[in-house]
Design an enzyme around this catalytic site. Structure first.
Site, PDB file in Angstrom:
ATOM      1  N   HIS A 156      12.015 -25.496  24.806  1.00  0.00           N
ATOM      2  CA  HIS A 156      12.361 -24.420  23.867  1.00  0.00           C
ATOM      3  C   HIS A 156      11.130 -24.024  23.047  1.00  0.00           C
ATOM      4  O   HIS A 156      10.822 -22.837  22.898  1.00  0.00           O
ATOM      5  CB  HIS A 156      13.500 -24.898  22.955  1.00  0.00           C
ATOM      6  N   GLU A 157      10.419 -25.022  22.513  1.00  0.00           N
ATOM      7  CA  GLU A 157       9.242 -24.731  21.683  1.00  0.00           C
ATOM      8  C   GLU A 157       8.112 -24.125  22.510  1.00  0.00           C
ATOM      9  O   GLU A 157       7.437 -23.198  22.062  1.00  0.00           O
ATOM     10  CB  GLU A 157       8.771 -25.982  20.942  1.00  0.00           C
ATOM     11  N   HIS A 160       8.422 -20.469  23.024  1.00  0.00           N
ATOM     12  CA  HIS A 160       7.940 -19.655  21.902  1.00  0.00           C
ATOM     13  C   HIS A 160       6.460 -19.308  22.056  1.00  0.00           C
ATOM     14  O   HIS A 160       6.018 -18.245  21.626  1.00  0.00           O
ATOM     15  CB  HIS A 160       8.136 -20.383  20.565  1.00  0.00           C
TER      16      HIS A 160
END
Length: 186
Positions: A156-157, A160
């Site tokens: 998820h990170e 980004h």
């Protein structure tokens, strides 16, 4: 320390940009960024402090989420075992997933994001296991194997850092569809 007002919200162009690599040794500015990213997570996971500062609890925070388009993120997966140790905690700089399982995994409750204020229901298919290579704040290279929740948080990170948000992975027509062999993580 970052507050909720410092978190960039969905719709800001920085969240859709490819972030720049971070150079070493870290500048004072990048050292402070790393410290502030992790501090947000530590404070947000303490219920009293979270309420005091009006934060939303988080397990990961990437530099683009605070308006800085650099490949840096903090990850603080809370302990699930009785020993009280986090399964993964670090500031990951210039992270790269160098291998991933064929086996997919997703959180049963779906995913959320500090930059996305609305609820976006649906399963977010990810790799259940990954091998992650990254640098820490001292410029030391690490390679770790992660599975289940810590693997999902890191993916998820890292998304980004490449201009991708979690809901980009959700099947728009059938948000709760999944393969029979997908591992569902509580």
């Amino acid at each position: 320390m970052f507050l909720m007002k410092d978190i960039v919200r969905d719709g800001d162009p920085v969240l859709r940009q490819e972030a720049a690599d971070v150079t070493f040794p870290l500048s004072e500015e990048d050292q402070q960024l790393a410290k502030d990213l992790m501090e947000y997570l530590v404070v947000s996971q303490d219920p009293e402090q979270c309420k005091k500062y009006g934060l939303r609890a988080g397990v990961g925070l990437a530099a683009p989420q605070v308006g800085v388009s650099k490949k840096m993120a903090s990850v603080l997966v809370p302990p699930v075992e009785e020993d009280g140790k986090s399964p993964f905690t670090d500031v990951i700089i210039n992270p790269v997933i160098i291998s991933e399982s064929v086996q997919a995994g997703a959180l049963t409750e779906g995913e959320g994001c500090l930059s996305v204020d609305k609820d976006v229901p649906g399963f977010v298919p990810r790799h259940d296991r990954i091998t992650l290579r990254y640098y820490d704040v001292n410029g030391e290279k690490h390679q770790v194997r992660l599975k289940n929740y810590p693997a999902i948080v890191c993916q998820h990170e890292i998304d980004h850092l490449h201009g991708t948000l979690f809901y980009d992975h959700i099947n728009k027509d059938q948000p709760f569809s999944r393969d029979d062999d997908m591992i569902m993580i509580e």
